[in-house]
Design a protein around this motif. Structure first.
Motif, PDB file in Angstrom:
ATOM      1  N   ASP A  21       3.312  -5.463 -20.595  1.00 19.92           N
ATOM      2  CA  ASP A  21       2.291  -4.474 -20.924  1.00 19.92           C
ATOM      3  C   ASP A  21       2.466  -3.179 -20.141  1.00 19.92           C
ATOM      4  OD1 ASP A  21       1.581  -5.310 -18.412  1.00 19.92           O
ATOM      5  OD2 ASP A  21      -0.470  -5.883 -18.925  1.00 19.92           O
ATOM      6  N   TRP A  22       3.578  -3.080 -19.365  1.00 20.50           N
ATOM      7  CA  TRP A  22       3.737  -1.858 -18.575  1.00 20.50           C
ATOM      8  C   TRP A  22       5.165  -1.333 -18.508  1.00 20.50           C
ATOM      9  CZ3 TRP A  22       6.218  -1.544 -13.636  1.00 20.50           C
ATOM     10  CH2 TRP A  22       6.672  -2.771 -13.127  1.00 20.50           C
ATOM     11  N   ILE A  23       6.133  -2.052 -19.046  1.00 21.88           N
ATOM     12  CA  ILE A  23       7.522  -1.584 -19.048  1.00 21.88           C
ATOM     13  C   ILE A  23       7.842  -0.970 -20.402  1.00 21.88           C
ATOM     14  CG2 ILE A  23       9.937  -2.222 -18.758  1.00 21.88           C
ATOM     15  CD1 ILE A  23       8.992  -4.600 -17.058  1.00 21.88           C
ATOM     16  N   ARG A  24       8.312   0.272 -20.391  1.00 18.12           N
ATOM     17  CA  ARG A  24       8.619   1.004 -21.614  1.00 18.12           C
ATOM     18  C   ARG A  24      10.108   1.329 -21.677  1.00 18.12           C
ATOM     19  NH1 ARG A  24       3.796   2.817 -23.875  1.00 18.12           N
ATOM     20  NH2 ARG A  24       2.101   1.555 -23.010  1.00 18.12           N
ATOM     21  N   VAL A  25      10.561   1.809 -22.829  1.00 22.05           N
ATOM     22  CA  VAL A  25      11.967   2.175 -23.031  1.00 22.05           C
ATOM     23  C   VAL A  25      12.050   3.642 -23.430  1.00 22.05           C
ATOM     24  CG1 VAL A  25      14.076   1.733 -24.342  1.00 22.05           C
ATOM     25  CG2 VAL A  25      12.556  -0.171 -23.741  1.00 22.05           C
ATOM     26  N   SER A  26      12.919   4.388 -22.756  1.00 18.46           N
ATOM     27  CA  SER A  26      13.160   5.791 -23.093  1.00 18.46           C
ATOM     28  C   SER A  26      14.548   5.932 -23.718  1.00 18.46           C
ATOM     29  CB  SER A  26      13.081   6.665 -21.835  1.00 18.46           C
ATOM     30  OG  SER A  26      13.553   7.973 -22.105  1.00 18.46           O
ATOM     31  N   ASP A  27      14.614   6.674 -24.821  1.00 16.74           N
ATOM     32  CA  ASP A  27      15.894   6.877 -25.497  1.00 16.74           C
ATOM     33  C   ASP A  27      16.527   8.226 -25.158  1.00 16.74           C
ATOM     34  OD1 ASP A  27      14.307   8.655 -26.855  1.00 16.74           O
ATOM     35  OD2 ASP A  27      14.552   7.733 -28.828  1.00 16.74           O
ATOM     36  N   TRP A  28      15.919   8.988 -24.244  1.00 16.68           N
ATOM     37  CA  TRP A  28      16.406  10.343 -23.953  1.00 16.68           C
ATOM     38  C   TRP A  28      17.864  10.337 -23.511  1.00 16.68           C
ATOM     39  CZ3 TRP A  28      18.329  12.747 -19.541  1.00 16.68           C
ATOM     40  CH2 TRP A  28      18.484  14.146 -19.635  1.00 16.68           C
ATOM     41  N   GLU A  29      18.207   9.454 -22.594  1.00 14.89           N
ATOM     42  CA  GLU A  29      19.565   9.432 -22.057  1.00 14.89           C
ATOM     43  C   GLU A  29      20.581   9.147 -23.154  1.00 14.89           C
ATOM     44  OE1 GLU A  29      22.058   7.340 -18.382  1.00 14.89           O
ATOM     45  OE2 GLU A  29      19.945   6.860 -18.690  1.00 14.89           O
ATOM     46  N   CYS A  30      20.259   8.221 -24.040  1.00 15.75           N
ATOM     47  CA  CYS A  30      21.173   7.852 -25.121  1.00 15.75           C
ATOM     48  C   CYS A  30      21.368   8.973 -26.127  1.00 15.75           C
ATOM     49  CB  CYS A  30      20.647   6.621 -25.862  1.00 15.75           C
ATOM     50  SG  CYS A  30      20.844   5.083 -24.962  1.00 15.75           S
ATOM     51  N   LYS A  31      20.386   9.855 -26.247  1.00 13.95           N
ATOM     52  CA  LYS A  31      20.439  10.900 -27.274  1.00 13.95           C
ATOM     53  C   LYS A  31      21.072  12.206 -26.796  1.00 13.95           C
ATOM     54  CE  LYS A  31      16.658   9.386 -30.251  1.00 13.95           C
ATOM     55  NZ  LYS A  31      15.351   9.738 -30.864  1.00 13.95           N
ATOM     56  N   GLY A  80       0.798  -1.223   0.000  1.00 13.37           N
ATOM     57  CA  GLY A  80       0.000   0.000   0.000  1.00 13.37           C
ATOM     58  C   GLY A  80       0.829   1.271   0.000  1.00 13.37           C
ATOM     59  N   ILE A  81       2.079   1.170  -0.449  1.00  9.67           N
ATOM     60  CA  ILE A  81       2.983   2.318  -0.432  1.00  9.67           C
ATOM     61  C   ILE A  81       2.646   3.293  -1.557  1.00  9.67           C
ATOM     62  CG2 ILE A  81       5.399   3.030  -0.706  1.00  9.67           C
ATOM     63  CD1 ILE A  81       6.128   0.288   0.570  1.00  9.67           C
ATOM     64  N   CYS A  82       2.372   2.754  -2.738  1.00 13.85           N
ATOM     65  CA  CYS A  82       2.066   3.602  -3.880  1.00 13.85           C
ATOM     66  C   CYS A  82       1.430   2.764  -4.976  1.00 13.85           C
ATOM     67  CB  CYS A  82       3.329   4.296  -4.415  1.00 13.85           C
ATOM     68  SG  CYS A  82       4.613   3.133  -4.951  1.00 13.85           S
ATOM     69  N   GLU A  83       0.879   3.440  -5.953  1.00 11.61           N
ATOM     70  CA  GLU A  83       0.370   2.795  -7.161  1.00 11.61           C
ATOM     71  C   GLU A  83       1.414   2.959  -8.261  1.00 11.61           C
ATOM     72  OE1 GLU A  83      -3.135   3.288 -10.553  1.00 11.61           O
ATOM     73  OE2 GLU A  83      -3.173   4.527  -8.735  1.00 11.61           O
ATOM     74  N   VAL A  84       1.885   1.851  -8.795  1.00 11.35           N
ATOM     75  CA  VAL A  84       2.889   1.901  -9.858  1.00 11.35           C
ATOM     76  C   VAL A  84       2.179   2.000 -11.203  1.00 11.35           C
ATOM     77  CG1 VAL A  84       4.798   0.696 -10.979  1.00 11.35           C
ATOM     78  CG2 VAL A  84       4.547   0.588  -8.477  1.00 11.35           C
ATOM     79  N   LEU A  85       2.395   3.094 -11.906  1.00 13.00           N
ATOM     80  CA  LEU A  85       1.735   3.327 -13.186  1.00 13.00           C
ATOM     81  C   LEU A  85       2.402   2.556 -14.320  1.00 13.00           C
ATOM     82  CD1 LEU A  85       1.177   7.179 -12.892  1.00 13.00           C
ATOM     83  CD2 LEU A  85      -0.481   5.358 -12.472  1.00 13.00           C
ATOM     84  N   PHE A  86       3.714   2.701 -14.439  1.00 15.84           N
ATOM     85  CA  PHE A  86       4.465   1.964 -15.451  1.00 15.84           C
ATOM     86  C   PHE A  86       5.948   2.044 -15.127  1.00 15.84           C
ATOM     87  CE2 PHE A  86       4.322   6.267 -17.066  1.00 15.84           C
ATOM     88  CZ  PHE A  86       5.487   6.468 -17.792  1.00 15.84           C
ATOM     89  N   GLY A  87       6.746   1.333 -15.890  1.00 16.74           N
ATOM     90  CA  GLY A  87       8.183   1.314 -15.670  1.00 16.74           C
ATOM     91  C   GLY A  87       8.928   1.807 -16.893  1.00 16.74           C
ATOM     92  N   ILE A  88      10.127   2.324 -16.675  1.00 14.44           N
ATOM     93  CA  ILE A  88      10.958   2.852 -17.757  1.00 14.44           C
ATOM     94  C   ILE A  88      12.346   2.224 -17.693  1.00 14.44           C
ATOM     95  CG2 ILE A  88      11.999   4.899 -18.805  1.00 14.44           C
ATOM     96  CD1 ILE A  88       9.872   6.574 -17.377  1.00 14.44           C
ATOM     97  N   ILE A  89      12.809   1.717 -18.816  1.00 13.84           N
ATOM     98  CA  ILE A  89      14.202   1.309 -18.988  1.00 13.84           C
ATOM     99  C   ILE A  89      14.924   2.452 -19.683  1.00 13.84           C
ATOM    100  CG2 ILE A  89      15.757  -0.250 -20.217  1.00 13.84           C
ATOM    101  CD1 ILE A  89      13.661  -2.441 -19.888  1.00 13.84           C
ATOM    102  N   SER A  90      16.003   2.942 -19.092  1.00 13.86           N
ATOM    103  CA  SER A  90      16.755   4.051 -19.672  1.00 13.86           C
ATOM    104  C   SER A  90      18.213   3.636 -19.866  1.00 13.86           C
ATOM    105  CB  SER A  90      16.687   5.292 -18.768  1.00 13.86           C
ATOM    106  OG  SER A  90      17.428   6.362 -19.316  1.00 13.86           O
ATOM    107  N   PRO A  91      18.566   3.135 -21.059  1.00 10.54           N
ATOM    108  CA  PRO A  91      19.957   2.738 -21.316  1.00 10.54           C
ATOM    109  C   PRO A  91      20.911   3.931 -21.277  1.00 10.54           C
ATOM    110  CG  PRO A  91      18.466   1.725 -22.899  1.00 10.54           C
ATOM    111  CD  PRO A  91      17.689   2.788 -22.181  1.00 10.54           C
ATOM    112  N   VAL A  92      22.100   3.686 -20.788  1.00  9.89           N
ATOM    113  CA  VAL A  92      23.087   4.742 -20.604  1.00  9.89           C
ATOM    114  C   VAL A  92      23.675   5.184 -21.952  1.00  9.89           C
ATOM    115  CG1 VAL A  92      25.121   3.253 -20.373  1.00  9.89           C
ATOM    116  CG2 VAL A  92      25.012   5.394 -19.097  1.00  9.89           C
TER     117      VAL A  92
END
Length: 247
Positions: free
Chosen positions: A75-85, A36-48
């Motif tokens: 269905d809930w883990i996404r990938v962000s390319d911001w760090e790589c760019k 009951g700590i929080c509701e997890v909306l989604f996850g992000i993988i951010s490669p270095v």
């Protein structure tokens, strides 16, 4: 009172991504929501970024592609390319701050209509369309990252404090490790220990990207350790000195 809404983010090389990387998200979400700590909306993988300079680091384009293939089964883990760019290596605190600010600005309509769709493509539609208010981005990591805070010169005290105070940590720890003692020995971590959630990994798994690369370099099978689509990508692009047989 309803639990806070949180997005989990994992920063690292993902060189290559393994089933264990994905398991960290599942373990963390189960714990946070069951307690009951929080509701997890989604996850992000951010490669270095490539400028991280780690030995045997595959190019960012390859690591991004593999991370996206690995997360296709979720269905809930996404990938962000911001760090790589970015122009160079980004400090972890800045990666967390960027994603938290971007998500909150998007859901509260604080960005103009000219926003780059690719930049926000990792945010699920249900978050963009149905949420208002502020979410918090929390860093998810293994116990080794927590202990790296104690390595002289590796992290600045200011960054450690900003990460733990503003965002918080979810630490996935092995059964016989003692992260609580490490926190006790750190004045900064003790000050903000309420923002550090220690989750014991009871079903242990010793998969690591380092061992996967070693196996590939020796032409050993890595099937059932790495998602099949990632194995196919590695073979096709001849990464990590792999030969045709890596299944």
């Amino acid at each position: 009172m309803a639990p806070n809404k949180v997005v989990l983010i994992a920063c690292g090389s993902f060189n290559p991504p393994t089933h264990m990387h994905l398991r960290l998200f599942e373990i963390a979400r189960d714990y946070l929501q069951k307690m009951g700590i929080c509701e997890v909306l989604f996850g992000i993988i951010s490669p270095v970024h490539d400028a991280y300079g780690k030995k045997d680091l595959a190019q960012a384009s390859h690591r991004l592609a593999m991370a996206k293939l690995a997360s296709e089964s979720s269905d809930w883990i996404r990938v962000s390319d911001w760090e790589c760019k970015q122009m160079g290596h980004s400090r972890t605190y800045l990666v967390l701050k960027h994603h938290q600010d971007l998500i909150n600005n998007m859901i509260n309509n604080k960005l103009n209509d000219n926003v780059n769709e690719e930049e926000v493509g990792f945010i699920p539609n249900f978050v963009l369309n149905n949420l208002h208010g502020n979410i918090q981005v929390k860093l998810i990591c293994g116990g080794d990252l927590l202990e790296s805070f104690g390595i002289p010169g590796l992290w600045s005290d200011a960054d450690i404090e900003d990460i733990v105070k503003t965002h918080g940590l979810v630490v996935i720890s092995r059964e016989n490790s003692n992260p609580h003692k490490f926190i006790y020995n750190s004045d900064i971590l003790t000050r903000y220990m309420r923002n550090i959630h220690i989750v014991t990994e009871w079903i242990t798994n010793d998969i690591s990207s380092t061992k996967i690369r070693r196996a590939l370099g020796r032409n050993d099978s890595v099937k059932y350790l790495v998602p099949d689509k990632v194995i196919e990508y590695i073979t096709k692009n001849e990464l990590y000195n792999s030969e045709k047989r890596c299944t």
